[in-house]
Design an enzyme around this catalytic site. Structure first.
Site, short mmCIF file in Angstrom:
data_model
loop_
_atom_site.label_atom_id
_atom_site.label_comp_id
_atom_site.label_asym_id
_atom_site.label_seq_id
_atom_site.Cartn_x
_atom_site.Cartn_y
_atom_site.Cartn_z
N ALA A 1 0.81 -1.23 0.00
CA ALA A 1 0.00 0.00 0.00
C ALA A 1 0.84 1.27 0.00
O ALA A 1 0.41 2.30 -0.53
CB ALA A 1 -0.93 0.00 1.21
N THR B 1 0.05 5.17 -1.46
CA THR B 1 -0.39 6.28 -0.61
C THR B 1 0.13 7.61 -1.14
O THR B 1 -0.51 8.65 -0.98
CB THR B 1 0.07 6.09 0.85
OG1 THR B 1 1.48 5.91 0.89
CG2 THR B 1 -0.62 4.89 1.48
N HIS C 1 -4.07 -9.92 -4.55
CA HIS C 1 -5.35 -9.61 -3.92
C HIS C 1 -6.40 -9.13 -4.92
O HIS C 1 -7.39 -8.52 -4.54
CB HIS C 1 -5.15 -8.56 -2.81
CG HIS C 1 -4.29 -9.06 -1.68
ND1 HIS C 1 -3.60 -8.22 -0.83
CD2 HIS C 1 -4.01 -10.33 -1.26
CE1 HIS C 1 -2.93 -8.95 0.06
NE2 HIS C 1 -3.16 -10.22 -0.19
N CYS D 1 -18.09 -11.98 -12.63
CA CYS D 1 -19.13 -12.90 -12.19
C CYS D 1 -18.46 -14.05 -11.44
O CYS D 1 -17.48 -14.64 -11.90
CB CYS D 1 -19.91 -13.44 -13.39
SG CYS D 1 -21.11 -14.74 -12.95
N SER E 1 4.13 -3.42 4.59
CA SER E 1 4.40 -3.65 6.01
C SER E 1 4.83 -5.09 6.27
O SER E 1 5.34 -5.41 7.35
CB SER E 1 3.14 -3.34 6.83
OG SER E 1 2.07 -4.18 6.41
#
Length: 236
Positions: free
Chosen positions: A14, A18, A111, A119, A186
């Site tokens: 992430a 950011t 992810h 679908c 992290s």
């Protein structure tokens, strides 16, 4: 160190986004905490949960709809363009690696991807603009035009199985690289965070660029705690 590597694997979290204005999960008062993703089993079982999941999805989309690739994304893209990094493994769902110029096969998304829907039955891909128009017009969670199945954002929700093909590709890259470059992660979310450790255990150098300490700092060959966009282009 990076310039000496034969094959570099990228691994991003992430923190690389950011700097593009995409909120992360762990910052104080993160909007993700006010719009928590619905667990996968609840999403499947309850139409009201699916309705709420889509409402939260579009609230979050609106928060960072103008996000553009950061200097970190562009540095990763440059390394891939040089031929020394075949692909980047990412925990992110924002599509900013592709927006930086990378092809889909150069981005291993552990992810999933939040820029489109799919679908759950026939896997047909759905444009989010059409999904949103349908949702806002009817107030009902979208269904598949092809088979009538449940449509969901193409992300991996809590409780949903990890995607087999990206996991296989990530493992292969971790086992064949001689340096893995971790940027903005992290390294606490598993199983994704296991790939840098796997690469290190297999003999690869481990370089971590992140604002905060990580659990793997002690075994890394180089750790840089700084703003990614300020240091990554020069480091590469």
């Amino acid at each position: 160190m990076i310039e000496e590597a034969r094959l570099v694997a990228g691994f991003t979290g992430a923190g690389i986004s950011t700097e593009s204005g995409v909120p992360d999960f762990r910052s104080p008062d993160s909007p993700w905490m006010r719009n928590k993703p619905i667990p996968f089993d609840v999403f499947l079982q309850d139409v009201e949960a699916r309705r709420e999941a889509w409402r939260r999805k579009f609230v979050m989309d609106d928060l960072y709809q103008g996000a553009r690739p950061s200097q970190g994304h562009l540095a990763i893209a440059a390394l891939i363009s040089s031929g020394r990094m075949p692909a980047v493994i990412t925990q992110n769902i924002d599509g900013l690696h592709q927006a930086s110029g990378l092809a889909d096969h150069q981005v291993i998304e552990l992810h999933g991807n939040g820029t489109y829907a799919a679908c759950l039955d026939c896997r047909s891909r759905h444009d989010l603009r059409e999904v949103r128009a349908q949702f806002e017009a009817s107030g009902n969670p979208p269904t598949c035009k092809a088979c009538g199945g449940v449509v969901k954002s193409a992300t991996i929700s809590f409780g949903q199985s990890m995607p087999q093909e990206p996991m296989r590709k990530a493992q292969k890259l971790a086992l064949t690289c001689d340096l893995i470059l971790v940027v903005g992660s992290s390294l606490v979310v598993y199983p994704a965070a296991g790939f840098p450790a796997l690469a290190k255990e297999n003999g690869a150098k481990l370089v971590i660029v992140n604002r905060e300490p990580t659990p793997l700092d002690d075994i890394a060959d180089l750790v840089v705690h700084a703003e990614i966009g300020q240091v990554l282009p020069g480091l590469i």
